[in-house]
Design an enzyme around this catalytic site. Structure first.
Site, PDB file in Angstrom:
ATOM      1  N   HIS A 125       8.092   7.403  -8.827  1.00 57.41           N
ATOM      2  CA  HIS A 125       6.674   7.713  -8.645  1.00 57.41           C
ATOM      3  C   HIS A 125       5.905   6.902  -9.696  1.00 57.41           C
ATOM      4  CE1 HIS A 125       3.039  10.264  -8.848  1.00 57.41           C
ATOM      5  NE2 HIS A 125       3.428  10.837  -7.712  1.00 57.41           N
ATOM      6  N   ASP A 202      12.612  12.914 -14.231  1.00 62.48           N
ATOM      7  CA  ASP A 202      11.433  13.460 -13.569  1.00 62.48           C
ATOM      8  C   ASP A 202      11.929  14.430 -12.492  1.00 62.48           C
ATOM      9  OD1 ASP A 202       9.423  13.962 -11.765  1.00 62.48           O
ATOM     10  OD2 ASP A 202       8.815  11.865 -11.523  1.00 62.48           O
ATOM     11  N   GLN A 205      10.277  16.632  -8.031  1.00 57.68           N
ATOM     12  CA  GLN A 205      10.633  16.767  -6.620  1.00 57.68           C
ATOM     13  C   GLN A 205      11.961  17.503  -6.428  1.00 57.68           C
ATOM     14  OE1 GLN A 205       8.973  16.758  -3.328  1.00 57.68           O
ATOM     15  NE2 GLN A 205       8.010  15.283  -4.694  1.00 57.68           N
ATOM     16  N   LYS A 228       4.390  22.162  -7.162  1.00 57.38           N
ATOM     17  CA  LYS A 228       5.411  21.836  -6.159  1.00 57.38           C
ATOM     18  C   LYS A 228       6.449  22.947  -6.014  1.00 57.38           C
ATOM     19  CE  LYS A 228       4.500  16.989  -6.304  1.00 57.38           C
ATOM     20  NZ  LYS A 228       4.847  15.660  -6.808  1.00 57.38           N
ATOM     21  N   CYS A 366       2.548   7.166  -3.779  1.00 53.90           N
ATOM     22  CA  CYS A 366       2.576   6.842  -5.221  1.00 53.90           C
ATOM     23  C   CYS A 366       3.885   6.159  -5.606  1.00 53.90           C
ATOM     24  CB  CYS A 366       2.378   8.085  -6.100  1.00 53.90           C
ATOM     25  SG  CYS A 366       0.782   8.842  -5.895  1.00 53.90           S
TER      26      CYS A 366
HETATM   27  C1  LIG Z   1       4.470  14.836  -7.625  1.00 53.80           C
HETATM   28  C2  LIG Z   1       5.340  13.959  -8.406  1.00 53.80           C
HETATM   29  C3  LIG Z   1       4.932  13.435  -9.635  1.00 53.80           C
HETATM   30  C4  LIG Z   1       3.545  13.662 -10.204  1.00 53.80           C
HETATM   31  O1  LIG Z   1       3.320  14.999 -10.439  1.00 53.80           O
HETATM   32  P1  LIG Z   1       1.851  15.506 -10.874  1.00 53.80           P
HETATM   33  O2  LIG Z   1       1.920  16.962 -10.611  1.00 53.80           O
HETATM   34  O3  LIG Z   1       0.878  14.784  -9.993  1.00 53.80           O
HETATM   35  O4  LIG Z   1       1.690  15.153 -12.297  1.00 53.80           O
HETATM   36  C5  LIG Z   1       5.819  12.652 -10.322  1.00 53.80           C
HETATM   37  N1  LIG Z   1       7.034  12.385  -9.847  1.00 53.80           N
HETATM   38  C6  LIG Z   1       7.480  12.875  -8.689  1.00 53.80           C
HETATM   39  C7  LIG Z   1       8.848  12.561  -8.223  1.00 53.80           C
HETATM   40  C8  LIG Z   1       6.640  13.669  -7.916  1.00 53.80           C
HETATM   41  O5  LIG Z   1       7.060  14.144  -6.752  1.00 53.80           O
END
Ligand SMILES: *Cc1c(COP(=O)(O)O)cnc(C)c1O
Length: 408
Positions: A125, A202, A205, A228, A366
């Site tokens: 992302h 990260d 997801q 999420k 993104c």
């Molecule tokens: C949604 C997402 C982000 C960004 O998250 P925010 O809540 O917009 O800060 C970063 N990485 C992944 C894999 C995502 O799905």
């Protein structure tokens, strides 16, 4: 019919938004990878906070402030337990994954030197790319890319050969938001540690679909966004190993993050407050904890099993459409399907699906480097949550077919 042990009809009753009609049709919400919906249990916690004990935390002697502080710190402990952090103060509450990653990237400014190497996966992302590029500009460090293959899996041999004594940091998502790929993060973490590098995963997801045990993974940093996992927007967390959080300087200066302030010298507060300057989203933090409680009450094993069922069914049904191409065919993936239909722009399909009450995401999600890899402008992305049904998959498939008939 579903073979799941979950009572999906009952679960759907928890989500008031799912009763909504869109353009005269029942809402079919398939944009869960962008944000998940919020159950009444979490909405009630938000209403209760503002109705009964809204107050600033950590400094008030009065009862409301103490109640708010206790609820906020309880939420931190809920997150600590959920992700199995050794200490509650290793959980830094942030405004989300983007904030969490920027915090770490900022913290490493003083820890890097020219020529140090950072490794980023090809399927990140933008929020796990851009802060590191900015860090490289500040420090002279070099960003290198771990490539991926046509299935949307990282090429691990290349990863291992990229690691060397100059590698300081590796960052990768646990699950790709654009492809659904579940990355082999344990292997990534162990190899990075052998090379002497730290790892940020990260987890934005992954958190809706599985529980990451940060101690078992031995990960240095792990990030999550509340919105999420059935929680509110603008809230999230950074897990950081205590030794790293102690090494990094504060991210922002202000109230809450200090021990003592004079014009000559200021000393900083202990963890976690050192990284939590200013009045936080108190209600959001409490609601984040409630959202994790809600999901745990359903059970992550049952959630994953059911979502896998939906994924298999939706993949099979969509592939029966002529000209259908799915991007992200890793053996190990979550309930995200990115696709295009030959000769049709993803935006056109998304727009027509919306008219039928079906919410999907279209575009680059993104993750422009992934789209460049496949040489496409974007995809249609349908992402499924535990409250979705096979009937909704059928509605999506019929919707795509209708859109095709209108566009071809
Ligand atoms: C949604 C997402 C982000 C960004 O998250 P925010 O809540 O917009 O800060 C970063 N990485 C992944 C894999 C995502 O799905």
């Amino acid at each position: 019919m579903e073979t799941t042990t979950l009572d999906i009809a009952k679960i759907r009753q928890d989500f008031p938004i799912l009763k909504r009609q869109l353009h005269g049709r029942p809402l079919v919400y398939l944009d869960n990878a962008a944000t998940s919906q919020t159950p009444q249990q979490v909405i009630d916690v938000i209403v209760d906070y503002y109705s009964r004990y809204n107050a600033n935390i950590h400094r008030g002697v009065h009862t409301l402030s103490q109640e708010a502080t206790e609820a906020y710190e309880n939420a931190r402990q809920t997150l600590q337990k959920h992700f199995n952090a050794r200490k509650a103060h290793e959980i830094i509450l942030t405004s989300g994954t983007t904030h969490s990653i920027n915090l770490v990237a900022s913290g490493f400014t003083s820890l890097l030197k020219k020529g140090d190497e950072l490794l980023v996966s090809a399927m990140e992302h933008h929020s796990n790319i851009v802060p590191w590029q900015m860090l490289c500009e500040r420090t002279g460090a070099i960003l290198k890319v771990i490539p991926m293959n046509e299935e949307g899996e990282l090429i691990m041999d290349t990863y291992h050969s990229l690691l060397n004594e100059n590698t300081r940091l590796v960052f990768c998502n646990h699950v790709s938001n654009a492809l659904g790929t579940i990355n082999p993060i344990k292997e990534i973490i162990d190899a990075a540690h052998q090379a002497g590098a730290a790892v940020l995963i990260d987890g934005a997801q992954a958190a809706p679909h599985m529980i990451a045990d940060v101690q078992a993974l031995d990960v240095d940093f792990y990030t999550v966004s509340a919105h999420k996992v059935c929680g509110p927007t603008g809230m999230g967390m950074l897990y950081g190993k205590e030794e790293w959080l102690n090494k990094m300087p504060p991210y922002q200066g202000g109230g809450e993050m200090i021990a003592e302030v004079t014009f000559e010298k200021t000393t900083y507060a202990d963890l976690p407050h050192k990284f939590e300057a200013g009045t936080p989203d108190i209600c959001g933090g409490i609601a984040f904890g409630a959202a994790i409680d809600y999901m745990n009450a359903i059970g992550f094993e049952a959630i994953a099993a059911y979502e896998n069922e939906l994924l298999a069914y939706a993949t099979e049904q969509l592939l029966s459409i002529e000209g259908m191409k799915i991007y992200g065919t890793a053996a190990n993936k979550t309930s995200v399907i990115s696709f295009n239909v030959e000769g049709i722009h993803p935006y056109d399909i998304g727009t027509l699906l919306d008219k039928m009450g079906i919410a999907v995401r279209t575009g680059h999600h993104c993750a422009q480097p992934i789209m460049d890899y496949y040489q496409i402008p974007g995809t249609v992305r349908a992402s499924f949550c535990f409250y979705n049904t096979k009937e909704e998959v059928d509605a999506l498939v019929a919707g795509v077919q209708r859109a095709m008939a209108m566009l071809q």
